[in-house]
Write a protein that holds these residues in place. Structure first.
Motif, PDB file in Angstrom:
ATOM      1  N   ALA A   1       0.834  -1.211   0.000  1.00 25.98           N
ATOM      2  CA  ALA A   1       0.000   0.000   0.000  1.00 25.98           C
ATOM      3  C   ALA A   1       0.866   1.257   0.000  1.00 25.98           C
ATOM      4  N   ALA A   2       1.941   1.244   0.785  1.00 28.62           N
ATOM      5  CA  ALA A   2       2.845   2.396   0.813  1.00 28.62           C
ATOM      6  C   ALA A   2       3.496   2.598  -0.558  1.00 28.62           C
ATOM      7  N   GLY A   3       3.784   1.514  -1.243  1.00 27.08           N
ATOM      8  CA  GLY A   3       4.364   1.621  -2.575  1.00 27.08           C
ATOM      9  C   GLY A   3       3.421   2.263  -3.567  1.00 27.08           C
ATOM     10  N   VAL A   4       2.159   1.852  -3.526  1.00 28.43           N
ATOM     11  CA  VAL A   4       1.176   2.433  -4.440  1.00 28.43           C
ATOM     12  C   VAL A   4       0.995   3.925  -4.147  1.00 28.43           C
ATOM     13  N   LEU A   5       0.854   4.251  -2.868  1.00 22.50           N
ATOM     14  CA  LEU A   5       0.683   5.658  -2.499  1.00 22.50           C
ATOM     15  C   LEU A   5       1.917   6.490  -2.833  1.00 22.50           C
TER      16      LEU A   5
END
Length: 82
Positions: free
Chosen positions: A14-18
């Motif tokens: 999720a942090a990567g997508v954001l």
């Protein structure tokens, strides 16, 4: 996979997508944002590998890292230069 490792891997994804979205919005460079996303996805894959590694999970992680390196190398080239 233990619950906290699964949660950590999901949080890294999720942090990567954001982060990739934020990088794109800040720079308008797809190459940079895709590189950020690939780094976070690699981290998530390595977190998943931390729980009882088997040969198949090691092979999968190696394939993901190899694919990341291939894509990163390919993105570094200018499309008009051969």
């Amino acid at each position: 996979m233990t619950a906290w490792l699964h949660t950590a891997a999901m949080l890294a994804t999720a942090a990567g997508v954001l982060s990739a979205c934020a990088a794109y919005l800040a720079t308008r460079q797809v190459r940079l944002s895709l590189g950020v996303l690939l780094d976070f996805l690699t981290a998530a894959g390595l977190i998943r590998l931390a729980d009882e590694p088997s040969w198949s999970s090691i092979a999968t992680a190696a394939a993901v890292i190899g694919l990341r390196k291939l894509i990163a190398t390919r993105l570094g080239r200018h499309p008009l230069v051969r």
